[in-house]
Design an enzyme around this catalytic site. Structure first.
Site, short mmCIF file in Angstrom:
data_model
loop_
_atom_site.label_atom_id
_atom_site.label_comp_id
_atom_site.label_asym_id
_atom_site.label_seq_id
_atom_site.Cartn_x
_atom_site.Cartn_y
_atom_site.Cartn_z
N ASP A 271 6.63 -34.73 -22.41
CA ASP A 271 6.92 -33.47 -21.73
C ASP A 271 6.96 -33.78 -20.23
O ASP A 271 5.94 -34.11 -19.62
CB ASP A 271 5.82 -32.45 -22.04
CG ASP A 271 6.07 -31.09 -21.42
OD1 ASP A 271 6.74 -31.04 -20.37
OD2 ASP A 271 5.58 -30.09 -21.96
N TYR B 194 13.35 -25.39 -13.75
CA TYR B 194 13.09 -24.34 -12.75
C TYR B 194 11.91 -24.64 -11.84
O TYR B 194 11.59 -23.85 -10.97
CB TYR B 194 12.88 -22.98 -13.43
CG TYR B 194 11.99 -22.97 -14.64
CD1 TYR B 194 10.61 -23.04 -14.53
CD2 TYR B 194 12.54 -22.86 -15.92
CE1 TYR B 194 9.80 -23.04 -15.64
CE2 TYR B 194 11.74 -22.85 -17.04
CZ TYR B 194 10.37 -22.93 -16.90
OH TYR B 194 9.56 -22.92 -18.01
N LYS B 195 11.29 -25.81 -12.02
CA LYS B 195 10.20 -26.20 -11.13
C LYS B 195 10.77 -27.01 -9.97
O LYS B 195 11.40 -26.47 -9.07
CB LYS B 195 9.14 -26.97 -11.91
CG LYS B 195 8.55 -26.19 -13.09
CD LYS B 195 7.50 -26.98 -13.81
CE LYS B 195 7.06 -26.34 -15.11
NZ LYS B 195 6.52 -25.00 -14.97
N ARG C 288 -4.16 -23.41 -8.30
CA ARG C 288 -3.22 -24.53 -8.32
C ARG C 288 -2.26 -24.41 -7.15
O ARG C 288 -1.71 -23.33 -6.89
CB ARG C 288 -2.46 -24.54 -9.65
CG ARG C 288 -1.65 -25.80 -9.89
CD ARG C 288 -1.06 -25.83 -11.28
NE ARG C 288 -0.09 -24.77 -11.48
CZ ARG C 288 0.77 -24.74 -12.50
NH1 ARG C 288 0.74 -25.68 -13.41
NH2 ARG C 288 1.63 -23.75 -12.62
N PHE D 219 -0.27 -28.50 -22.24
CA PHE D 219 0.29 -27.18 -21.99
C PHE D 219 0.31 -26.37 -23.29
O PHE D 219 0.64 -26.89 -24.35
CB PHE D 219 1.71 -27.31 -21.43
CG PHE D 219 2.22 -26.03 -20.85
CD1 PHE D 219 1.76 -25.57 -19.62
CD2 PHE D 219 3.13 -25.25 -21.55
CE1 PHE D 219 2.22 -24.39 -19.08
CE2 PHE D 219 3.59 -24.06 -21.02
CZ PHE D 219 3.13 -23.62 -19.79
#
Length: 393
Positions: A192, A217-218, A362, A122
């Site tokens: 991560d 928040y995912k 995605r 990322f």
């Protein structure tokens, strides 16, 4: 192939969908791995917080309940990631938490010159590694294949930063095995967990992990910009130092002493005043996840992604996601040369996927709020969009 109706009828988590705000104009929401839907319990809890706690208690709320929230909710997250109490805390943004942990790792390995990071990891991870390496006079070593660290990690390596789930392809790494490989060289493993927490079972303590960071928040559905969390293994806590030493990480929070002395526990990783409303939203999302059970969530996640891959094949589309369910996280990707246009056109028809450069669409499925029927409808729209784009190219 089992139908979506049959799969939804036997889904043990199907009723949980009713505990989220489901948008009437959205045919399929495929971005749960970027921003989860709003749980009804979170909406109600935040309304009560504003009205009764902030509005009614004012500053008395700190003494009554807020002071300990970062650690209390941190422990609740710890239960989801296999961490016993006192090792996980809700702190700042993911980036700030990662920044802290990189400095912590270098202080724990002061005689080692290299930081290893995935070349395709990322962007924030790579940017921060570069920045911290410059500031600390260390070298950055990039690894192209994170499943094979041989010849990359050695006695010069201080810390290795790996994404548990690749944010583009959905590749799931073997956390215990890679942690052992890294530690065999004397280096530290910094994980991560942003794309795995809440959807992939893990046992950080059992794996002997050193450090970890993750967002909320995912799959934890805590809301846009919700505070992140960090994990420091208990064996490192007494010597761990982080670079943003604020009053909230002091041993005596209200002493206002002349000399900084860090807290002896996980609070030493905090800095400034916690975002109470954000942590409350995290807590509601975490509790809903705990109620469902991460193992059950993982079972549905594998079923959702497997069902999606079957549909992708049926529609003649291309995917970059591993077919082996043990090697993929909670999302799948479709490859198409006009992926950006596909994403935009799908959104216009009520299907919300996510575009990733240069050619990936995605699809993130949140097992708590995504139905199999939703996956089937959404992929049908995406297939139609791709067919339409092809006919006009």
């Amino acid at each position: 192939m089992t139908t979506s109706t049959e799969l939804d009828a036997t889904d043990p988590l199907a009723d949980l969908r009713d505990r989220f705000v489901i948008e009437p104009d959205v045919v399929a929401y495929f971005d749960g791995n970027s921003l989860g839907r709003l749980p009804l319990a979170t909406r109600d809890r935040l309304e009560r917080f504003v009205r009764e706690e902030w509005g009614g208690d004012l500053i008395r709320g700190w003494a009554d309940r807020w002071v300990d929230l970062p650690v209390v909710v941190g422990d609740e997250i710890g239960a989801l990631i296999g961490a016993t109490t006192g090792q996980t805390v809700v702190a700042d943004s993911t980036s700030v938490c990662l920044y802290k942990l990189l400095h912590t790792a270098l202080d724990l390995r002061p005689d080692r010159a290299e930081i290893v990071v995935e070349r395709s990891g990322f962007p924030t991870d790579r940017y921060l590694v570069d920045s911290v390496a410059r500031a600390r006079g260390r070298q950055v070593v990039y690894v192209d294949d994170p499943t094979d660290l041989a010849g990359v990690v050695g006695d010069r390596t201080a810390v290795v930063v790996l994404n548990h789930v690749d944010y583009r392809s959905g590749l799931l790494l073997d956390l215990p095995a890679l942690t052992a490989t890294i530690q065999a060289t004397g280096a530290l493993a910094l994980w991560d967990l942003c794309h795995s927490v809440g959807v992939v079972p893990m046992d950080l303590d059992g794996a002997g992990a050193d450090l970890a960071v993750g967002c909320t928040y995912k799959y934890l559905n805590a809301g846009p910009g919700a505070p992140a969390f960090l994990y420091v293994a208990e064996r490192h806590l007494t010597t761990a130092r982080q670079p943003i030493e604020g009053w909230w990480s002091a041993a005596d929070l209200f002493a206002m002493g002349d000399v900084y002395e860090p807290a002896p526990d996980i609070r030493r990783m905090l800095s400034g005043t916690p975002a109470v409303s954000g942590i409350i939203a995290v807590q509601e999302g975490v509790r809903l996840t705990a109620e469902a059970g991460v193992e059950t969530i993982r079972t549905k996640s594998i079923a959702l992604t497997g069902f999606a891959l079957d549909l992708i094949d049926r529609h003649g589309l291309e995917s970059t996601t591993p077919r082996d369910s043990t090697a993929r996280g909670g999302h799948v990707t479709v490859r198409h040369p006009q992926a950006r246009a596909v994403t935009a056109a799908a959104a216009e028809r009520g299907v919300i996927p996510d575009f990733r450069e240069p050619d990936l669409v995605r699809l993130g499925f949140s097992p708590l709020s995504t139905s199999f029927g939703e996956v089937e409808q959404g992929l049908g729209v995406i297939a139609d969009v791709i067919a339409s784009i092809g006919s006009h190219s």
